[in-house]
Design an enzyme around this catalytic site. Structure first.
Site, PDB file in Angstrom:
ATOM      1  N   LYS A 198       0.842  -1.198   0.000  1.00  0.00           N
ATOM      2  CA  LYS A 198       0.000   0.000   0.000  1.00  0.00           C
ATOM      3  C   LYS A 198       0.882   1.255   0.000  1.00  0.00           C
ATOM      4  CE  LYS A 198      -3.512   2.465   2.609  1.00  0.00           C
ATOM      5  NZ  LYS A 198      -4.393   2.532   3.752  1.00  0.00           N
ATOM      6  N   GLU A 204      10.759  -4.443   4.486  1.00  0.00           N
ATOM      7  CA  GLU A 204      10.932  -5.859   4.118  1.00  0.00           C
ATOM      8  C   GLU A 204      10.561  -6.092   2.648  1.00  0.00           C
ATOM      9  OE1 GLU A 204       9.238  -4.655   6.779  1.00  0.00           O
ATOM     10  OE2 GLU A 204       8.934  -6.232   8.280  1.00  0.00           O
ATOM     11  N   GLY A 257      -4.801  -1.647   4.919  1.00  0.00           N
ATOM     12  CA  GLY A 257      -3.944  -2.740   4.443  1.00  0.00           C
ATOM     13  C   GLY A 257      -4.549  -4.108   4.706  1.00  0.00           C
ATOM     14  N   ARG A 258      -5.070  -4.335   5.922  1.00  0.00           N
ATOM     15  CA  ARG A 258      -5.591  -5.679   6.242  1.00  0.00           C
ATOM     16  C   ARG A 258      -6.981  -5.912   5.670  1.00  0.00           C
ATOM     17  NH1 ARG A 258      -4.445  -2.563  10.399  1.00  0.00           N
ATOM     18  NH2 ARG A 258      -6.102  -1.692  11.672  1.00  0.00           N
ATOM     19  N   GLU A 343      -4.464  -6.597  14.922  1.00  0.00           N
ATOM     20  CA  GLU A 343      -3.950  -5.295  14.479  1.00  0.00           C
ATOM     21  C   GLU A 343      -5.080  -4.261  14.518  1.00  0.00           C
ATOM     22  OE1 GLU A 343      -0.452  -4.633  11.581  1.00  0.00           O
ATOM     23  OE2 GLU A 343      -2.192  -4.194  10.348  1.00  0.00           O
ATOM     24  N   HIS A 374      -4.090 -32.670  17.866  1.00  0.00           N
ATOM     25  CA  HIS A 374      -2.881 -33.365  18.312  1.00  0.00           C
ATOM     26  C   HIS A 374      -1.796 -32.372  18.691  1.00  0.00           C
ATOM     27  CE1 HIS A 374      -4.665 -37.143  16.907  1.00  0.00           C
ATOM     28  NE2 HIS A 374      -5.178 -36.379  15.954  1.00  0.00           N
ATOM     29  N   LYS A 493       9.384  -0.285  13.655  1.00  0.00           N
ATOM     30  CA  LYS A 493       9.946  -0.039  12.315  1.00  0.00           C
ATOM     31  C   LYS A 493      11.023   1.034  12.402  1.00  0.00           C
ATOM     32  CE  LYS A 493       5.599  -0.835   9.781  1.00  0.00           C
ATOM     33  NZ  LYS A 493       4.566  -0.210   8.973  1.00  0.00           N
TER      34      LYS A 493
HETATM   35  O1  LIG Z   1       1.159  -2.696   2.263  1.00  0.00           O
HETATM   36  P1  LIG Z   1       2.274  -2.071   3.030  1.00  0.00           P
HETATM   37  O2  LIG Z   1       2.217  -0.585   3.005  1.00  0.00           O
HETATM   38  O3  LIG Z   1       3.593  -2.595   2.556  1.00  0.00           O
HETATM   39  O4  LIG Z   1       2.087  -2.469   4.546  1.00  0.00           O
HETATM   40  C1  LIG Z   1       2.147  -3.811   4.970  1.00  0.00           C
HETATM   41  C2  LIG Z   1       1.575  -3.980   6.349  1.00  0.00           C
HETATM   42  O5  LIG Z   1       2.275  -3.177   7.289  1.00  0.00           O
HETATM   43  C3  LIG Z   1       1.373  -2.652   8.256  1.00  0.00           C
HETATM   44  O6  LIG Z   1       1.233  -1.292   8.014  1.00  0.00           O
HETATM   45  C4  LIG Z   1       1.879  -2.813   9.652  1.00  0.00           C
HETATM   46  O7  LIG Z   1       2.174  -4.128   9.948  1.00  0.00           O
HETATM   47  C5  LIG Z   1       0.062  -3.389   7.996  1.00  0.00           C
HETATM   48  O8  LIG Z   1      -1.050  -2.722   8.419  1.00  0.00           O
HETATM   49  C6  LIG Z   1       0.129  -3.580   6.521  1.00  0.00           C
HETATM   50  O9  LIG Z   1      -0.778  -4.551   6.111  1.00  0.00           O
END
Ligand SMILES: O=P(O)(O)OC[C@H]1O[C@](O)(CO)[C@@H](O)[C@@H]1O
Length: 525
Positions: A198, A204, A257-258, A343, A374, A493
């Site tokens: 987003k 990462e 995002g979620r 979250e 199990h 972060k």
């Molecule tokens: O889509 P992006 O901006 O890479 O963010 C990834 C994820 O990082 C967060 O902002 C924090 O974990 C989430 O809400 C989101 O889904």
């Protein structure tokens, strides 16, 4: 803002809790022969049986009253109207707009992007979007994390077909073992990367995208290959273009995002399973949206799910919500749900900036049945903590032994949690040894709900996901928190960037003593 504990229904619920204290679930069934039918909802091919929750009709009435007193209907209206219900970020949380058919008053560019996705998916799947060597794409790798990974990954797995039309892979972890393990199985000339972010600023994801680009360019004739082998999904189109990606599918800041699976963030699903399947997924979610918007509170599936969670958390003091799908294809559902629930509602400050007066989200975890039996079910049956379990069961399509065994195990676990095993019963099986009998017996009275799907296809899956999304929203409304921000993940972060800089600059003096000590050990390796 008034706290939920100030609402009249809260006091009624406390009184109901005291009235029911000590009443075993089995007794509630003995008292009410119709309980299994009356504490049950059927919506869009989903049957939700909550008769094994530790409550009765009076509790349900008080819970429904609480929803009304907390202005849940008003909040639902505001969500569908696109009002800025994400107050801290001054944005709408308008994921329902992504799955509505065209012409219903939602932003028109939603369908323009969907049509664009449709065209692209067609090109990739029919081979008219070839790689640098002119060969058709065979593998898609989604690079993203959190909401840009968990939803699409879970859905792609749930709707997998054998053989796959197009193989899809998901790389999220910045641990090189994740992406490198996938790349080792792939052909550079036939692999398409979808960088889903987003913000297009998640460290990462960008690190993995750079590694994937280096991997591609090790065999591609020149840098122009990037445009053929990379597409992006983002609200930050300039950042994606600055990376060298020409084909960017946009979405909007009003998509959390979620909750972004329904936007272009679902591109990997559409590529792998086809656009018809993706549109069915949206349609299923829209079915649930219509129900959520229109059904009265007492018959409203997401509202009832939310209220049961409030009852368990705030009145019975349960600290955990376990989810166990008895469907291998839904194995990732608990992981997806963890982000959506924790979250969203892992907050201790209200939307007005005050401390919440009540406990908010419980720990949410789970695993697929029967494997989970199990692993952690011993704790659910006999541990010192009582947790509520959501069982998810799909009506078996094949009348074979294993499918029946799977379903029978699901029903058996719910029954065992409810009834337990009285000591008198275990004594005979324990050669009269009272010590062994005590260890083998357990009281039961442990709550669960069962969600029965008539089938597991894209439409039902869309409805199931949407039901849980709306449940989370309703709980946020009752608890007075904003379910659509996530400030708690920001500090880590920033600190990671700081630590990385300290590592490269060889200067760790400003770090706290514990961090400095560990980092110094890493640097000395
Ligand atoms: O889509 P992006 O901006 O890479 O963010 C990834 C994820 O990082 C967060 O902002 C924090 O974990 C989430 O809400 C989101 O889904």
């Amino acid at each position: 803002m008034a706290y939920p504990i100030d609402r009249p229904a809260w006091a009624s619920l406390e009184a109901a809790r005291d009235r029911l204290a000590g009443t075993h679930l089995s007794t509630l069934f003995e008292r009410d022969a119709r309980r299994a039918d009356s504490l049950c909802l059927a919506v869009d091919g989903l049957v939700y049986d909550f008769s094994r929750q530790r409550l009765d009709a009076d509790v349900m009435a008080a819970l429904t009253a609480l929803a009304g007193e907390c202005w849940v209907p008003d909040a639902i209206r505001a969500m569908f109207a696109g009002e800025p219900i994400n107050r801290s970020e001054r944005r709408a949380a308008w994921h329902v707009a992504l799955r509505a058919p065209a012409g219903q008053g939602y932003p028109a560019d939603v369908h323009a992007v969907l049509d664009d996705i449709d065209r692209f998916v067609g090109q990739v799947r029919d081979g008219s979007w070839p790689g640098f060597a002119g060969h058709a794409i065979t593998d898609v790798v989604n690079i993203g994390i959190g909401g840009s990974d968990l939803g699409p990954r879970m859905v792609a797995q749930a709707l997998a077909r054998e053989p796959d039309d197009l193989r899809v892979h998901f790389a999220a972890n910045v641990d090189p073992a994740d992406l490198d393990g996938i790349l080792a199985t792939l052909d550079r000339a036939t692999t398409l990367f979808v960088v889903t972010s987003k913000s297009f600023g998640t460290a990462e994801t960008l690190a993995n995208a750079r590694a994937a680009r280096d991997w591609l360019l090790a065999a591609a004739p020149d840098e122009t290959a990037v445009a053929r082998h990379f597409v992006a999904v983002s609200t930050n189109i300039p950042a994606a273009q600055a990376f060298g990606i020409e084909r960017v599918f946009g979405f909007w800041d009003w998509v959390g995002g979620r909750f972004s699976l329904w936007s272009a963030a679902g591109l990997a699903v559409a590529l792998a399973r086809g656009m018809t399947v993706f549109r069915e997924l949206l349609a299923g979610a829209h079915d649930m949206d219509n129900h959520f918007r229109q059904a009265p509170l007492a018959e409203n599936l997401p509202v009832v799910m939310a209220l049961l969670g409030v009852w368990n958390r705030n009145f019975l003091g349960l600290t955990g919500q376990v989810v166990v799908p008895y469907a291998h294809r839904l194995a990732l559902f608990p992981t997806w749900l963890q982000q959506v629930e924790m979250e969203s509602n892992g907050k201790s400050v209200t939307s007005d900036g005050d401390a919440t007066a009540v406990a908010t989200v419980p720990q949410v975890w789970g695993g697929e049945g029967t494997n989970a039996q199990h692993a952690f079910f011993q704790m659910l049956h006999q541990g010192t903590d009582v947790l509520s379990v959501d069982f998810i069961l799909v009506t078996p399509t094949a009348d074979d032994d294993r499918s029946r065994q799977l379903a029978a195990n699901c029903l058996a676990q719910a029954a065992a949690l409810m009834h337990g095993r009285p000591e008198a019963e275990t004594l005979s099986g324990s050669s009269g040894d009272p010590v062994l009998a005590a260890q083998r017996s357990f009281p039961g009275n442990r709550p669960s709900s069962t969600l029965l799907l008539d089938r597991l296809d894209a439409r039902r899956l869309g409805a199931l996901i949407a039901a849980y999304e709306h449940k989370v929203f309703v709980q946020g409304v009752i608890w007075g928190i904003n379910s659509f921000d996530q400030w708690g993940v920001e500090l880590g972060k920033t600190l990671a960037d700081d630590i990385l800089a300290a590592w490269s600059n060889d200067d760790t003096r400003h770090l706290d003593a514990a961090t400095r000590s560990l980092l110094d050990r890493l640097r000395r390796r």
